[in-house]
Write a protein that holds these residues in place. Structure first.
Motif, short mmCIF file in Angstrom:
data_model
loop_
_atom_site.label_atom_id
_atom_site.label_comp_id
_atom_site.label_asym_id
_atom_site.label_seq_id
_atom_site.Cartn_x
_atom_site.Cartn_y
_atom_site.Cartn_z
N THR A 73 0.82 -1.21 0.00
CA THR A 73 0.00 0.00 0.00
C THR A 73 0.86 1.26 0.00
O THR A 73 0.68 2.15 -0.83
N ILE A 74 1.81 1.30 0.95
CA ILE A 74 2.60 2.52 1.09
C ILE A 74 3.47 2.76 -0.14
O ILE A 74 3.52 3.87 -0.68
N ALA A 75 4.10 1.69 -0.62
CA ALA A 75 4.97 1.86 -1.79
C ALA A 75 4.16 2.33 -2.99
O ALA A 75 4.55 3.27 -3.69
N ALA A 76 3.01 1.69 -3.20
CA ALA A 76 2.19 2.07 -4.35
C ALA A 76 1.73 3.51 -4.23
O ALA A 76 1.78 4.29 -5.19
N THR A 77 1.33 3.91 -3.02
CA THR A 77 0.87 5.28 -2.82
C THR A 77 1.98 6.29 -3.10
O THR A 77 1.79 7.25 -3.85
N PHE A 78 3.14 6.03 -2.52
CA PHE A 78 4.25 6.97 -2.71
C PHE A 78 4.65 7.06 -4.17
O PHE A 78 4.88 8.15 -4.69
N LEU A 79 4.72 5.91 -4.81
CA LEU A 79 5.12 5.90 -6.21
C LEU A 79 4.12 6.71 -7.04
O LEU A 79 4.51 7.56 -7.84
N LEU A 80 2.84 6.45 -6.78
CA LEU A 80 1.80 7.13 -7.56
C LEU A 80 1.84 8.64 -7.33
O LEU A 80 1.83 9.43 -8.27
N VAL A 81 1.93 9.03 -6.03
CA VAL A 81 1.95 10.46 -5.73
C VAL A 81 3.20 11.10 -6.34
O VAL A 81 3.15 12.18 -6.93
N PHE A 85 3.24 13.91 -9.10
CA PHE A 85 3.89 15.15 -8.68
C PHE A 85 4.89 15.61 -9.75
O PHE A 85 4.85 16.76 -10.19
N VAL A 86 5.75 14.68 -10.18
CA VAL A 86 6.78 15.07 -11.15
C VAL A 86 6.15 15.48 -12.47
O VAL A 86 6.39 16.59 -12.98
N ILE A 87 5.28 14.61 -13.00
CA ILE A 87 4.68 14.91 -14.30
C ILE A 87 3.86 16.20 -14.21
O ILE A 87 4.00 17.12 -15.02
N VAL A 191 3.57 23.01 -3.84
CA VAL A 191 3.18 21.81 -4.56
C VAL A 191 3.52 20.57 -3.74
O VAL A 191 2.78 19.59 -3.70
N PHE A 192 4.64 20.63 -3.03
CA PHE A 192 5.03 19.51 -2.19
C PHE A 192 4.02 19.33 -1.05
O PHE A 192 3.64 18.20 -0.71
N THR A 193 3.56 20.44 -0.49
CA THR A 193 2.53 20.34 0.56
C THR A 193 1.29 19.65 0.01
O THR A 193 0.70 18.79 0.66
N ASN A 194 0.92 20.01 -1.20
CA ASN A 194 -0.23 19.35 -1.83
C ASN A 194 0.02 17.86 -1.96
O ASN A 194 -0.86 17.05 -1.70
N ALA A 195 1.27 17.49 -2.33
CA ALA A 195 1.60 16.08 -2.46
C ALA A 195 1.39 15.36 -1.13
O ALA A 195 0.84 14.26 -1.09
N LEU A 196 1.81 15.99 -0.05
CA LEU A 196 1.65 15.37 1.26
C LEU A 196 0.17 15.14 1.59
O LEU A 196 -0.20 14.08 2.09
#
Lengths: 268, 252, 307, 256
Positions: A73-81, A85-87, A191-196
């Protein structure tokens, strides 16, 4: 004063969050049982020393599955976010800075994706793709990166009007220089805050899809699908539901709180 | 002699919700070397638009701009920055909040790095070398504004376009900025357009003024002449208002 | 004004067409063969011949664009095609599902709005008081709970432990209770946060200070604050409709509520494409319409916001 | 003296957890125009907010007496009745007096009802005339967001005078306006003040304007009143360093 309190909060929650990530990343260190090993002799065993969280109806250790499932769960979430975020940031920045056709295309696309309820699209797309976690991630990612793009575009637009960007024009600086030296560093924080703040929502979304059977493919451990499976025999073995449920709630609360704390800090 | 800066019959319209609004109508002006031209008007008079047009930030719909007799209409800030610099109302946001002042100032140097020159300009605006290592948030508004004047000079451009540069400042900070401007003008190295809503302030710095209203220039001329004998009714009103805001005191 | 509305509606239709095209394309490209699914579920021995015949019958062999165009023209006439699963027309199925879903969604929406509106005002007015802190903790926690978890836990405690409710929902009030609560809890959490923020923003506006300074009574001030928040509150609610739609899919599957969400989940396993397409188009249309409506309403309530 | 309308004694006040006023002593005398002059951060606006009991302001120490009565001893409900009819308040933001999206008439009626009086159109018309607002009925039907800054500020002034307060606080009421508008607003304010015998406390950063309006001036600097006195005395014979600097720094019309 407010800023100090917010800072302490952030440090405290960050430690919790890192702890969660650490425990799930190195699940092998904490869980001694194999999360996939079935044991016909220990079906639906109540929590005991050998199985701290009990076993499910195939005799698999719930504790081990919760830890390994957390990794999924955590890995998938982080990867997706992170990917969104980058794109999103890059596209939004370019569209906002240069304007013109690229900008109009982006905004049109954003209108289209945002005109549709995210989960409805995700369920349809994940259902059609049907390729496990990747499918679920793609189906959520389609709409998520757009929110990052919109955010970074609007920040870029307002930054462009700031005196220091204008002054950089008068100093003859190139577009690349202005984007990399002035715009990107100054837009990173919001933008990073939004990612969090997106982490919690994404977790809810991903585990929801898994719960529906549109996420991971069994027998892979994942909290949503574990709860979904164990729901059938909740009367006999409630622990098989409770522990993954507890893990989900704690994790989402920790990451949501982190997002809130960072937001408070930035506003204070 | 050629004027260092000249604008002829500048026009600009903006499309808005309620149809087109005219921002500038047939505005012409000139600026000679070493001279400060004040542009006075209230909000909506088009004075800031004029400054943006002159600087190249926006292109006029018609009319032409000249620098030393050479036409530069349509040139963008990257190019016009070689001979003119803009100083904005909001001094703090004129500097990247993440950079120390020195780096921000050095950026204006168009590739050349000359610390001694930076220091010289910093001294000229009455600031301390020690401030160069600070970030904009650690400076007062007045200090930031003087920093941006120093930066404009460091860039090597001879013309300053000042857009309400003191209206966000306190009276005492304003006085310091005014002092700096006066000194620079007395050195004879500075030519500037000085946009402001405050005719009293303009009268302290400028040689000539231009009064604007609704996108048009209503009066233009020597400062002393205009103040003592305003021709246009609007100018008269502005001066009268300014008189009423002056300190009523025989001693001063 | 009318010109703008027409322009907007045209834009909406364009958006809907694009989205349906994308979903159609995705189905075309996706793995999984509806013909095969259908045959195996009917227990027919799958041979190449039977499969091809079935594909032909379902219209799967026609070129992609022709299939899309046929489908699109059908939809315009209100014909969503025929289900791959049981050859029944899709439209009545969707309509029946939509009716049941609306009952569920509207009930939980109304409950959420009423609760969160009250809590939001109390919380904002007594900022940093005890009530505010309790409300904030409540809204934070409930916002962090996935609705499927609430549903499962409610089921365990209320149905199994306390036997207050039947496990499988029927169409009556008792059956409605748990799905509605499961949907309402996280939604209320989000609403409270957003409404509190909106009320606080209004309370810190200058006009509130101005009214206080003129000695205007508290209830008049509160009335003005609420009046000015309404526009934004409509927007907040309209934007949550999307989450509500996604949530109801999950909840309907858990409680076997015969809504459009359960229908689509069944169709996904059966690769019943016409139903999935219909679901996406109907949900999309509703969502888009509600959001447009809220924009118009917002403009009516606060003429400063642009349409 | 028995003609003190407001007495401020040793006032210490915090705004958002920071002590902004550090010991203010100031009297307001009946019928005068008192200008409080200071730069941003001097605490001049906080002083007014303390008097109207703004929630963001916290009283640490000291007292404010209105006609000899301590204002913190009033109950909230009683003080609300006092605000407006006894003590008026106008803000810098010209649109700050009224809800921007409701009609001015509805809000005038609310104000009147809050104080248990009926809405008197004629009285309002008289005040509006003095303020140069011609078409009262049209103005009453419009919403503040449709009006210009100068107009909105005039209506705010009208609203204050409609309740006929004994003491009126004006917080930088002209600094958001154009120069010529600001001057006429000030002149109209003075006319109304003389008609209605109001005492005015005006906070401003503009010493020039203060010198034209004030009977007395108080200079504020970093949370304290550094100097106060009759306008001519302050201008002619400033005692404090800060006042001297301020006087020197105000630009005047000059021909170079």
């Amino acid at each position: 004063m407010k800023k100090r309190i917010a800072k302490i909060k952030i440090i405290f929650v960050s430690i919790l969050a890192l702890l969660l990530i650490f425990v799930t990343c190195f699940a092998g260190l904490f869980a001694h049982n194999d999360p996939y090993a079935t044991n016909a002799l220990a079906i639906r065993t109540a929590p005991c020393l050998q199985y701290p969280f009990g076993t499910d109806n195939l005799g698999r250790c719930v504790f081990a599955r919760v830890l390994y499932g957390g990794r999924t769960t955590i890995a998938a979430t982080f990867l997706l976010v992170f990917i969104s975020f980058v794109i999103g940031t890059v596209v939004g920045m370019i569209a906002g800075y240069f304007g013109g056709l690229a900008d109009r295309l982006l905004m049109r696309f954003a209108d289209i994706t945002l005109a549709f309820p995210q989960m409805v699209v995700a369920i349809a797309v994940a259902g059609i793709l049907g390729t496990g976690m990747t499918g679920a991630m793609i189906s959520l990612g389609i709409t998520m990166w757009v929110s990052f793009a919109r955010l970074s575009r609007s920040h870029t637009l307002s930054l462009k009007n700031e005196g220091y960007i204008q002054t950089a024009f008068f100093a003859g600086k190139s577009d690349l220089y202005i984007i990399m030296i002035h715009i990107f560093p100054n837009l990173l924080a919001p933008v990073f805050t939004n990612a969090l703040t997106q982490i919690g929502t994404t977790m809810i979304g991903l585990s929801g899809l898994s719960f529906l059977g549109l996420g991971v493919i069994p027998p892979k451990a994942e909290w949503g699908s574990m709860i979904s499976e164990a729901r059938a025999y909740i009367q006999i073995a409630p622990w098989a539901v409770f522990y993954p449920a507890l893990a989900t709630i704690v994790t989402i609360i920790v990451f949501n709180y982190l997002g809130d704390a960072v937001m408070d800090y930035r506003e204070a | 002699m050629e004027h260092i800066l000249e604008g002829k019959e500048l026009n600009k319209r903006f499309a808005s919700e309620k149809g087109d609004t005219t921002a500038l109508t047939d505005v012409s002006f000139y600026l000679d070397k070493g001279e400060v031209l004040g542009i006075v008007g209230e909000s909506g008079s088009g004075k800031s638009t004029l400054l943006k047009v002159v600087s190249g930030m926006i292109t006029p719909d018609s009319g032409d701009l000249f620098h030393d007799g050479k036409k530069y209409t349509g040139q963008k800030p990257r190019k016009t920055g070689e001979f003119l610099q803009v100083i904005f109302q909001d001094a703090k946001s004129s500097f990247d909040p993440r950079m120390p002042m020195e780096r921000s100032i050095a950026e204006a140097g168009r590739g050349r790095a000359d610390r001694a020159l930076i220091l010289e300009h910093i001294k000229k605006v009455g600031l301390d070398e020690e401030l160069l290592s600070r970030k904009p948030s650690q400076l007062s508004g007045g200090q930031c504004q003087r920093m941006s004047i120093a930066r404009a000079f460091y860039s090597g451009a001879g013309i300053l376009l000042c857009d309400e540069i003191t209206s966000a400042l306190d009276v005492s900070s304003q006085a310091q900025v005014v002092k700096v401007m006066k000194n620079l003008k007395n050195d004879g190295k500075m030519s500037a357009l000085f946009v402001s809503h405050d005719i009293a302030l303009v009268s302290m710095i400028c040689n000539r003024i231009m009064v604007m209203k609704d996108g048009r220039c209503v009066e233009q001329g020597e400062i002393g002449k205009i103040i003592s004998d305003p021709q246009h009714e609007y100018t008269r009103k502005l001066i009268e208002s300014a008189r009423k805001q002056e300190i009523v005191n025989e001693v001063y | 004004m009318i010109k703008k509305l027409i322009k907007r509606i045209a834009g909406l239709i364009f958006i809907l067409v694009i989205l349906s095209f994308l979903v159609f394309l995705l189905m075309y490209l996706a793995p999984g063969d509806p013909a095969e699914k259908r045959l195996t579920s009917q227990g027919v021995a799958v041979t190449k011949q039977v499969l091809d015949a079935e594909r032909e019958r379902l219209g799967l062999l026609k070129p992609f664009l022709v299939r899309y165009a046929e489908w699109l023209f059908g939809v315009v006439r209100g014909d969503f095609g025929v289900s791959f699963k049981d050859d029944m027309p899709v439209a009545p199925k969707l309509l029946q599902g939509l009716k049941n879903t609306s009952i569920l969604a509207l009930s939980s929406l109304i409950i959420s709005i009423v609760i969160s509106f009250t809590l939001g005002i109390v919380s904002a007015e007594k900022k940093n008081g005890i009530a505010d802190h309790i409300i904030r903790v409540f809204s934070f926690v409930s916002n962090s709970l996935p609705n499927f978890l609430i549903a499962v836990l409610l089921m365990y405690f209320l149905c199994i432990r306390l036997s207050l409710f039947p496990v499988i929902a029927k169409g009556d009030f008792q059956g409605l209770f748990m799905p509605v609560i499961s949907l309402a809890i996280p939604m209320t959490g989000r609403f409270v946060r957003q409404m509190r923020a909106e009320f606080m923003a209004q309370l810190s506006e200058d006009y509130v200070t101005g009214m206080r300074g003129r000695g205007v009574k508290r209830r008049f001030i509160l009335f003005n604050v609420i009046r000015n928040s309404l526009g934004h509150i409509f927007t907040i609610v309209a934007l949550q409709i999307g989450t509500l739609m996604g949530g109801s899919v999950v909840i309907e599957s858990i409680f076997r509520w015969p809504g459009i969400g359960k229908l689509v989940m069944d169709s996904i396993t059966a690769r019943d494409y016409p139903v999935i397409m219909g679901f996406v188009v109907i949900m999309g249309t509703i969502y888009v319409l509600i959001n447009q409506l809220s924009d118009v309403l917002c403009h009516k309530l606060d003429p400063r916001t642009r349409l | 003296m028995g003609n003190k309308i407001l007495e401020i004694k040793n006032l210490h006040v915090a705004y958002e957890e920071k002590e902004v006023l550090t010991g203010i002593d100031l009297d307001v005398i009946k019928g005068e125009v008192l200008c409080i002059v200071g730069e941003s951060g001097s605490g001049k606006s906080t002083l007014i907010r303390t008097v109207i009991k703004d929630k963001a302001v916290k009283l640490i120490d000291g007292s404010i007496l209105y006609f000899g009565q301590e204002i913190s001893s009033f109950r909230e409900r009683d003080y609300q009745k006092l605000l407006g009819t006894e003590i008026g308040f106008i803000q810098q933001n010209p649109w700050g007096a009224f809800n921007p999206i409701r009609t001015i008439e509805a809000q005038f009626k609310e104000t009147a009802r809050s104080h248990g009086i009926s809405f008197d159109r004629e009285k309002l018309k008289d005040i509006m005339d003095t303020l140069g607002l011609k078409d009262t009925s049209k103005i009453l039907k419009s919403c503040p967001y449709e009006l210009s800054g100068g107009m909105s500020q005039r209506i705010a002034i009208a609203a204050s005078f409609y309740l006929n307060p004994k003491l009126l606080f004006c917080d930088e009421i002209t600094s958001a306006l154009d120069v010529s508008t600001a001057i006429s607003v000030c002149e109209e304010l003075c006319r109304l003040k003389n008609n209605m015998m109001t005492t005015i406390v005006m906070v401003t950063h503009n010493l020039g304007m203060a010198s034209n309006l004030a009977d007395r001036i108080a200079i504020m600097y970093k949370g304290e009143v550094v100097e106060e006195g009759k306008t001519e005395e302050i201008l002619r014979n400033p005692q404090h360093e800060y006042t001297k600097r301020l006087l020197r720094d105000v630009p005047g019309l000059k021909a170079v």
